[in-house]
Structures are given as C-alpha cells and as structure tokens.
Design a protein around this motif. Sequence first.
Motif, PDB file in Angstrom:
ATOM      1  N   GLY A  92       0.808  -1.215   0.000  1.00 20.63           N
ATOM      2  CA  GLY A  92       0.000   0.000   0.000  1.00 20.63           C
ATOM      3  C   GLY A  92       0.841   1.266   0.000  1.00 20.63           C
ATOM      4  N   ASP A  93       2.079   1.167   0.504  1.00 18.26           N
ATOM      5  CA  ASP A  93       2.928   2.349   0.629  1.00 18.26           C
ATOM      6  C   ASP A  93       3.979   2.461  -0.464  1.00 18.26           C
ATOM      7  N   VAL A  94       4.192   1.382  -1.191  1.00 22.51           N
ATOM      8  CA  VAL A  94       5.311   1.392  -2.130  1.00 22.51           C
ATOM      9  C   VAL A  94       5.026   2.325  -3.309  1.00 22.51           C
ATOM     10  N   GLU A  95       6.013   3.071  -3.697  1.00 24.19           N
ATOM     11  CA  GLU A  95       5.861   3.938  -4.866  1.00 24.19           C
ATOM     12  C   GLU A  95       5.982   3.124  -6.138  1.00 24.19           C
ATOM     13  N   LEU A  96       5.235   3.537  -7.147  1.00 29.49           N
ATOM     14  CA  LEU A  96       5.325   2.860  -8.447  1.00 29.49           C
ATOM     15  C   LEU A  96       5.923   3.824  -9.463  1.00 29.49           C
TER      16      LEU A  96
END
Lengths: 178, 178, 178, 178
Positions: free
Chosen positions: B174-178
């Motif tokens: 949910g927190d990971v940047e793409l």
Amino acid sequence: MSKSALVVIDMLNAYDFEDAEQLAEHVREVLPNVKHLIDRASEEDVPIIYVNDNYGDWNSSADELLETARRGRFPDLVEEIAPKEDVKFVIKGRHSVFYGTPLDHLLRELDVGRVVLTGQVTEQCILYSALDAYVRDYELAVPKDAVAHIHDDLGDAALRMMETNMSADIAPAGDVEL
Amino acid sequence: MSKSALVVIDMLNAYDFEDAEQLAEHVREVLPNVKHLIDRASEEDVPIIYVNDNYGDWNSSADELLETARRGRFPDLVEEIAPKEDVKFVIKGRHSVFYGTPLDHLLRELDVGRVVLTGQVTEQCILYSALDAYVRDYELAVPKDAVAHIHDDLGDAALRMMETNMSADIAPAGDVEL
Amino acid sequence: MSKSALVVIDMLNAYDFEDAEQLAEHVREVLPNVKHLIDRASEEDVPIIYVNDNYGDWNSSADELLETARRGRFPDLVEEIAPKEDVKFVIKGRHSVFYGTPLDHLLRELDVGRVVLTGQVTEQCILYSALDAYVRDYELAVPKDAVAHIHDDLGDAALRMMETNMSADIAPAGDVEL
Amino acid sequence: MSKSALVVIDMLNAYDFEDAEQLAEHVREVLPNVKHLIDRASEEDVPIIYVNDNYGDWNSSADELLETARRGRFPDLVEEIAPKEDVKFVIKGRHSVFYGTPLDHLLRELDVGRVVLTGQVTEQCILYSALDAYVRDYELAVPKDAVAHIHDDLGDAALRMMETNMSADIAPAGDVEL
C-alpha cells in the motif's frame, strides 16, 4: 561427481569499509581452513581460480589488488592466501563471480561441472555466486567453516538457502570433496 | 527516482510440487496485494511485465502457462492475476528473471531504472531476481506483503538481505511507490 | 548524439600467429590514425577503454600484456599506443569485447551510449564487437582508416555490413565525432 | 563430432519490411533444403530448435508468430516449415539467437556441442548467431544452400567469414552431417 574447481572469492581485500572489523574477525577464524583448501587443491591438481573484486578500479591487475590488500588494515589476512603463480585469476566488478566475467567460459574450458566456493562474504558474494552457479547447473559445495560472514543470522540463513534451495554441500572444509 | 516497472514473478503456477501447499497458503494471503499493485500500475501507466517459468516446457507460451495453471491445484490463485492483454510477458527457464531472458534489454528499451518485484517465492526467485537487478544497478522495491514465501525464517532472511545488502525498499504494498 | 567512449581493441599484440605479417602491415598503415584518435579522446575527456585479449593466459594483467607485446615481433606497433595511466583496461578471453567482460556494465556506469571502435582485426574482433554493441542498442562508429584487416575483401565486407546493417558511421578517423 | 542440434532461424516471417521481396526470392530457393534438413533431423532424432524474432511484440508466442507470418505477404514460405508439435521454440528480441535467450542453457541441457544453422538472413542473423556460437565454443555448420541472404556480395562474404574465421562447415545441405 563432476570435475571440481576451487573458487577463492574476494580474499584480496583492504578491509576499509563499514563492517570491515566484524568481517575481518570472522575471516581470521576461517583463514586456516581457506588456506588448507587451497593447499589440498594444489596437491590434488584441482584448478584454483581466484575471483576478486576490482573495488571500482577498472585498470587493476591481480598484482595491484594484492598490493592494495597488503597495504590495507589487515595484511595478515591477505598474506597467507596470496595467489601463487599457477592459479588462475579473474577480476570482477560486481558481487557475483559470474556477472561480467569470463568465469563460466573458463570453467567450461576446464571441463569443470562443480565449484567449491570459499572466501567472503557468506551472505553476499558467496550467496550470489552460489546462485549464479546453481542456475547454470553447476554442482555446488560451500564449506561452512571456509566462508566468512558479517552478520551471524544472515550468514546462517545464506548457508541454509544454499543447502535447501541450491542442493549445495555445506560440509566442513575438512570433509568436503575436491 | 528512476522510472519503475512492476515485475510479476511466477504467479502462473500449477502448484504441483513439494511444499506447494505451504506456498499456496502464503500466496492466498498476499494475493489481494499483488492484484492491487497490478491494478495501480495499470491505472498509473507503469509498465507491467509478467515473468514466468516455463517449468521445463521449452515450447510454452503465456496462454499455455495460463491454461496449465488454471488446470492446476489452486486455480483460484491464478484467476485473479491472469495477465491482461496490455502486459508484457517474458518466459524464463531458470530461477532468476534475468537469466537467459530479454528482461534487461526490455527494461532498457522502456527506460526503466527501478523494478518493483511481486510474486513468489520470496527466498528463491524473488531473492535471486532482486540480486540480479541489484548487480545491474537497478533500484529495487520488494513490497513485503506482496511476495509469498515457503519457509518463514528463510523468507524473513531474504527480505532482510534485500533491505540490508541490496538497498531494496521493502515497505508494504500500500505504501510502495510505483 | 549519445555520450561516446573510444574502445581500443587488441592493440597489445605479440603478432606471433599465422597471417600476422599481413595484419602487421595493415596495422602500420592505420597506426597514426589510431594514435590520433586516442590523443583526441584524451584531450576531449572522452573515456578511453582498452579491451585486449588475454591470448589464453587467464592470469594476465594490462602490464603483462604490454610487456609480452613489447617483446613480440613488432614492438614498434605497440609502443605508440601503449596505454597511459588514465585509461580503463578490460581483459577479454574471446573475440568480442562484450563476451565474458564487464564492458557493458562499465559503459552504463559511464553513461555512454555510443562506442567508437578502433584497432584490429576489422573482419573479426571489430566486426564481432560492433555486432554485440549493436544488439545492445549502442550507437556505433568505426573509423575505416583506424581499423586493420587481414584480408582485403573480408575487411571491406565487414565495413559494409557495419554500415548497412548496424547503422555504423564509418567515416575516416579525421572526420569521426567523439 | 559433438552431438548436434538443428537451429531454424527467423523462418516465421511476415516479410513486411524493406528488402523483403529480395529476401523472399532467396528464401523460396532454399526452402526445399531447409524443409529437408528439418525432416532429416526429425527422422534422426536430432533436436530441432526454432528461434524466431518477436518483431518487437513482447507478448508473442510461437502460435502468434506463426499466425502473423501466415497472414503476411508470403504465406507459402511459412507453411512448409511451420513448427511441428515436437520441436522446441525459443523467442528472441534481437538479431542473435543467443542474445537475451535461454538457447545456450537449453543446448547445454541437451548436451549439444554442435549447431547446424538454417534460415535467414545469411549476412545478418545467421552470421551473428554463428559468431555467438563460435565464441561459446560450439562447433558450427551452416549449409550454404539452406540459408537465405538479401545482398549477394554480403551473403557470400558472410559464408566466407564463417568458414575462414569460425571453422564452420558450409557444405551443401545434402552433405551436411547432423
């Protein structure tokens, strides 16, 4: 069993980085076993291949790496296993002994199908090199008392990964077949 | 931050091997997160690349791998993340997504410098692929709740290795940047 | 145009093989152009990378290769382009400068997207290295009067292949952009 | 002689590029020989490996490549050599059959030490693949009447390079050993 080669990883080292103290302590413990493996391989005509990082110096030779390591913080860890005339020497620029090197080609030339890994760091270059050997279908031995780790838990996990998932023989150096 | 790609590893799986039950249980837990990452990537126009093992079948296609997986033991684990039309698909024959595949070339073509790895198995293909990305100088993110392990302790160790030694971002999906 | 590197191929050579006489004659003709390219690259801060065969000696360094070449049949062909301190040096074991070497990684580190190839042999190592650069999407220049061939017809054909099929700039050394 | 494999290169082709007409004419001439080689290999249990370009479509399968080729300009050039069920199929993204593919690994698995190359284009993919086989120490045969060129002179030069510099057997298809 396929024909073996002994691969000595990153033992020419100036130990001038973070965690070097901790690593050096473990190298000191396994050094007699590393040396003993090299002596055995030499006596038994098993090919010995040093693979060593260039530490970012893209114009380095085995001699220079040895000199740099001897002038580093722990020359006693280097002197014992300084490469003899008759060994092969491959320089790498990144962690795995296979990445960007002729090692795979050299092993094929020598008709080697099994690699015995010794040196440092268990949970880094040793693990990564083991994996690259495994995907290339080499048989694998990693004598657990002839490789040096930095962190106890990660070193242990690396050995278990190699044993469980890469079919590596992780017997003590005294028992490992060459 | 470099441009990212989402790499979905070995999710087309018939789960017909030892330890498959244990793995499937963990896949079931992380599946919503994997699916959510794929949806986010699709919405945000982040390239999505499935890389899947051919399980020894050297004449397989994405369609066949999908069909085999659907006929396998846990089709519910496959249906949710069946590749859509617009994804890229790379077939691998061994554990690492980079070994014997065009992935590195494809990532360069797409001008991608950062890979977000999701799928299975944390302490095997995910770890090996992370390493191969790392030595090739890719930035790395491995959302810890979007990768499935077999063994708890080795899965944990793999995540710590990626964080400590490969500078991977292991934040939750949910927190990971793409 | 992408950033360039000058790649100097197999100029440290003892010329002790079949066809060496014929090759040496052509090397002598192009040597001033090779030297001039190296000087220009040095002045213009273009990275210079020597890539040289180890001729089967897996424990060789740049220094040893230079010494062997100086003791060979045509030391005059070596002296002029002996590598200076500030060049990078990569050792290869087979014909292409990319096979089993860290060259691709090094070029990426240097952010180089275009390689200018000089040295020998036009229809062998130069052609093979050009191809390997081309499939890796590097732009390519091969100054036709700074590469030495053995056979006239094959050398000509190699230059036409590089121009027609690999989009190489084959302008004279004096005109080639660095 | 080492164990052989027959490698069929880029025969699934829609022929929708510049020079395609010229190439197709030459393909038509050699097609019976290509087909005959495939039949012989099939009868003699020699492994047959199709390696075909994906033409930039990174989600293609053997079936799709075949369909695209059948809908192309010269379906008659495709129909005759459409891959049968029992062949292996490797997809490539660039010119050489070895670059970014599992071919080398597959050949090792099959214990193959000699490759017989057939298909197109003599002075491009065939030449480049021959070179990559040669540097990897495979023995090499390139039946000269079972490969199709675009330009007469470059095709001839490529065959001479393979014979002279890569020790390739370039006998006619009828005489080549499998």
